[in-house]
Write a protein that holds these residues in place. Sequence first.
Motif, PDB file in Angstrom:
ATOM      1  N   LYS A   4      45.453  33.761  41.338  1.00 54.28           N
ATOM      2  CA  LYS A   4      44.674  35.007  41.299  1.00 54.28           C
ATOM      3  C   LYS A   4      44.190  35.194  39.869  1.00 54.28           C
TER       4      LYS A   4
ATOM      5  N   THR B 280      55.035  41.472  45.434  1.00 52.69           N
ATOM      6  CA  THR B 280      55.343  40.540  44.345  1.00 52.69           C
ATOM      7  C   THR B 280      56.780  40.047  44.447  1.00 52.69           C
TER       8      THR B 280
ATOM      9  N   ILE C  50      45.431  48.096  46.269  1.00 49.65           N
ATOM     10  CA  ILE C  50      46.581  48.691  45.574  1.00 49.65           C
ATOM     11  C   ILE C  50      46.007  49.940  44.909  1.00 49.65           C
TER      12      ILE C  50
ATOM     13  N   HIS D 183      40.508  39.602  41.627  1.00 48.39           N
ATOM     14  CA  HIS D 183      41.131  40.924  41.408  1.00 48.39           C
ATOM     15  C   HIS D 183      40.089  41.816  40.745  1.00 48.39           C
TER      16      HIS D 183
ATOM     17  N   VAL E 173      54.018  46.196  43.900  1.00 49.35           N
ATOM     18  CA  VAL E 173      54.975  45.500  43.023  1.00 49.35           C
ATOM     19  C   VAL E 173      56.385  45.741  43.580  1.00 49.35           C
TER      20      VAL E 173
ATOM     21  N   GLY F 157      53.160  37.951  40.305  1.00 48.22           N
ATOM     22  CA  GLY F 157      52.198  38.725  39.523  1.00 48.22           C
ATOM     23  C   GLY F 157      52.510  38.678  38.036  1.00 48.22           C
ATOM     24  N   ASP F 158      51.452  38.872  37.239  1.00 46.30           N
ATOM     25  CA  ASP F 158      51.718  38.980  35.801  1.00 46.30           C
ATOM     26  C   ASP F 158      52.321  40.348  35.466  1.00 46.30           C
TER      27      ASP F 158
ATOM     28  N   VAL G 228      41.601  41.391  45.608  1.00 49.34           N
ATOM     29  CA  VAL G 228      42.427  42.581  45.377  1.00 49.34           C
ATOM     30  C   VAL G 228      41.523  43.676  44.833  1.00 49.34           C
TER      31      VAL G 228
ATOM     32  N   LEU H 269      53.104  37.470  45.879  1.00 46.97           N
ATOM     33  CA  LEU H 269      52.355  37.320  44.632  1.00 46.97           C
ATOM     34  C   LEU H 269      53.327  37.208  43.460  1.00 46.97           C
TER      35      LEU H 269
ATOM     36  N   GLU I 158      41.993  47.208  42.960  1.00 45.79           N
ATOM     37  CA  GLU I 158      43.025  48.061  42.350  1.00 45.79           C
ATOM     38  C   GLU I 158      42.408  49.359  41.832  1.00 45.79           C
TER      39      GLU I 158
ATOM     40  N   VAL J  30      48.977  45.574  48.783  1.00 43.18           N
ATOM     41  CA  VAL J  30      49.937  44.868  47.927  1.00 43.18           C
ATOM     42  C   VAL J  30      50.623  45.885  47.028  1.00 43.18           C
TER      43      VAL J  30
HETATM   44  O1  KIV Z   1      50.480  41.506  38.681  1.00 45.98           O
HETATM   45  C1  KIV Z   1      50.541  42.104  39.769  1.00 45.98           C
HETATM   46  O2  KIV Z   1      51.617  42.427  40.280  1.00 45.98           O
HETATM   47  C2  KIV Z   1      49.283  42.414  40.432  1.00 45.98           C
HETATM   48  C3  KIV Z   1      49.334  43.361  41.581  1.00 45.98           C
HETATM   49  C4  KIV Z   1      49.605  44.716  41.076  1.00 45.98           C
HETATM   50  C5  KIV Z   1      48.127  43.290  42.410  1.00 45.98           C
HETATM   51  O3  KIV Z   1      48.263  41.966  40.043  1.00 45.98           O
END
Ligand code: KIV
Length: 275
Positions: A127, A36, A213, A151, A225, A57-58, A190, A55, A192, A223
């Motif tokens: 995503k 990320t 992950i 995901h 963070v 990412g949220d 993804v 990414l 997880e 992947v």
């Molecule tokens: O938001 C994010 O960082 C993610 C990853 C953990 C895959 O979705």
Amino acid sequence: MANSDPPQKESLRQKRITVPKFSALKESAEKITMITAYDYPMAQLVDEAGVEGVLVGDSMSMVVQGHENTLPVTLDEMIYHAEMVGRAVNRALVVVDMPFPSYHLGPHKAIENAGRILKETRCQAVKLEGGADQAETIAALVSAGIPVMAHCGLRPQSVHQLGGYRVQRNENALLHDARAAEEAGAFAVVLECVPGDIAKRITEHISIPSIGIGAGPDCDGQVLVLHDVLGLSSDYVPRFVKAYADLQTDITKAVRQFRDEVREGQFPGPEHGYQ
Ligand code: KIV
């Protein structure tokens, strides 16, 4: 029409990891790496390090904004940060998370929101969390020319429904989700928090890359963070994380040294001033 791009721009474009190139990496001997990033300098660094995917990412909601889960971050905030990342990255594929609930109000609204992400950020794909339940939306986005990474497994946006962040062990449901995402046109998925043996079987049964992950070593890629990798996460760190640096200690030490040198009259020295 003759290509009039300057040579440097042309060579960057050749090196660029596009969505089809990313999907094709499943067949290559090398594992795919993705990490990320949420701002310009970090995105530049991770791109230079040579990952295949970045990414936005949220997870930004937690590691940057300090919220307790990924639910509060807004579409406008995702776009604000994705724009910085999109400007910084020259090589990797940049994927942006669709935040909750920007794709839950039907395919039309999802296209409108994902369309904003692609139009306003220079990023290449979105995503979203879901498999079979989001197949209609994934198909609609893909037919609008918007590449989608699905995901599956643990879906952090459903934390309240799940009652916490738990390992997902229902093999049939997980396989069904990953296959449904693939059939709907997702270019990667993804996985997880899925036991390694289940993630391995899913990876063998789909033709798009699986990016794990907390899903063991047999996915097509991994992947993490960025803040976890750099040792910058102060709160709970899941078991699947490996910290490759301890920047929390380094940053605190550097700032403390600055404070001490100012207090003791050692900084600024003559070499830091003007005559
Ligand atoms: O938001 C994010 O960082 C993610 C990853 C953990 C895959 O979705």
